[in-house]
Design an enzyme around this catalytic site. Structure first.
Site, PDB file in Angstrom:
ATOM      1  N   LYS A  52       0.845  -1.204   0.000  1.00  0.00           N
ATOM      2  CA  LYS A  52       0.000   0.000   0.000  1.00  0.00           C
ATOM      3  C   LYS A  52       0.879   1.253   0.000  1.00  0.00           C
ATOM      4  CE  LYS A  52      -3.688  -2.641   2.087  1.00  0.00           C
ATOM      5  NZ  LYS A  52      -4.373  -3.135   3.275  1.00  0.00           N
ATOM      6  N   GLN A  96      -4.739  -2.151   9.624  1.00  0.00           N
ATOM      7  CA  GLN A  96      -4.526  -3.428   8.934  1.00  0.00           C
ATOM      8  C   GLN A  96      -5.025  -4.591   9.797  1.00  0.00           C
ATOM      9  OE1 GLN A  96      -3.243  -3.887   5.667  1.00  0.00           O
ATOM     10  NE2 GLN A  96      -3.996  -5.947   6.085  1.00  0.00           N
ATOM     11  N   ASP A 119     -11.179   2.101   3.953  1.00  0.00           N
ATOM     12  CA  ASP A 119     -11.396   0.665   3.763  1.00  0.00           C
ATOM     13  C   ASP A 119     -12.890   0.361   3.631  1.00  0.00           C
ATOM     14  OD1 ASP A 119      -9.370  -1.167   3.396  1.00  0.00           O
ATOM     15  OD2 ASP A 119      -8.832  -1.280   5.518  1.00  0.00           O
TER      16      ASP A 119
END
Ligand code: NAD
Length: 293
Positions: A52, A96, A119
């Protein structure tokens, strides 16, 4: 048979995004800024976060990595989240997953400012998605929709079988594909661990979305001739021929199904790169206030 090449498509979108960032900056705006919180040292999570950050560098985003040890308390992690919520320079951020067992995922998701939830996991964004409103779509389903759209996969009136009902992949995928739109307008069957006869369901599918987490679960005799197969699974299996001692496989037995299907995503190199790409598209939307003012 078409290989739905997530790497190639991601590179193409990366170039487009780079141009959009250049334009934004030339017009006097700051570059989009994505932050990531990484808790512990799970190797897969580290590699996802590294990807990322590399993507951010490639398109001209600013990135910040916040690393915390696996024994961080829930309160301390929420303090970090609060700090990112309050930091005006950060447009969006991710925590994450997976988090260590002593941390409640739900509390963490709820602590994230939904306007920075790139997200797309916060109930505000999930609810807006279910209502068909503009929102940060969850990154993996968004990446899959982008892939279907760019590869011209016709979904209208098709029967789609989703395998797996997680909140981040299976359930939102089933909602998005049954929605009015393109991609969309599918008749969707959402299957899971308690479905009586998965094979029977799969054999009726024009489109299969597999998000289970069981290596090579879907075999050739479970797939209809000409089906489109989207394999979300990322599973490590032992491989003594590899230096690492393992290789990645999907939830679909690629070699067993490839001669029957009309299109299929490989693992690796299919849905994975599209998930990262979708996260970046959401971050751009956050920076340009496309969803929330
Ligand atoms: P999860 O692990 O949260 O849930 C798995 C789902 O599979 C559950 O809903 C369960 O009901 C279903 N399931 C389990 N056993 C089953 C069976 N025998 N038959 C039918 N259904 C069964 O799922 P997740 O987080 O969506 O992850 C699924 C897979 O996708 C994992 O391999 C994960 O690593 C991968 N993943 C990949 C990406 C990507 O970007 N490519 C993103 C997210 C997840």
């Amino acid at each position: 048979m078409t290989i739905l090449d997530g790497n190639a498509l991601s590179s193409k979108i990366k170039e487009e995004l780079k141009g959009r960032v250049e334009k934004l900056v030339t017009e006097g705006n700051k570059a989009p800024h994505l932050a990531a919180i990484l808790v512990g040292d799970n190797p897969a999570s580290q590699s996802y976060v590294t990807n990322k950050i590399k993507f951010c560098e490639a398109v001209g985003f600013t990135s910040t990595l916040v690393r915390k040890p696996a024994n961080i308390s829930e309160e301390e992690l929420i303090d970090v989240i609060q700090m990112l919520n309050d930091d005006d320079d950060i447009d969006g951020y991710i925590v994450q997953l997976p988090l260590p067992g002593h941390i409640n995922d739900e509390k963490i998701t709820l602590a994230i400012d939904y306007r920075k939830d790139v997200d797309g996991f916060h109930p505000m964004n999930f609810g807006r998605m279910a209502e068909g409103m503009t929102t940060f779509l969850p990154a993996t389903p968004y990446g899959i929709l982008e892939m279907m759209s760019r590869y011209g996969i016709d979904t209208d009136g098709k029967h789609c079988v989703v395998v797996g009902r997680s909140n981040i992949v299976g359930t939102p995928m089933s909602i998005l594909l049954s929605r009015k739109g393109n991609p969309g307008n599918c008749t969707v069957t959402l299957t899971h661990s308690r479905t009586r006869d998965i094979k029977e369901e799969l054999l009726r599918a024009d489109i299969i979305i597999a998000a289970i987490g069981i290596p090579n679960f879907i075999k050739g005799d479970m797939v209809k001739e000409g089906a489109v197969v989207i394999d979300v699974g990322i599973n490590r299996v032992t491989d003594d021929n590899k230096k690492s001692g393992y290789r990645l496989v999907g939830d679909v037995d690629f070699d067993d199904v490839k001669d029957k299907v009309s299109a299929i995503t490989p693992v690796p190199g299919g849905v994975g790169p599209m998930t990262v790409t979708a996260l970046m598209l959401n971050t751009f939307k956050a920076a340009t206030k496309e969803i929330y003012r």
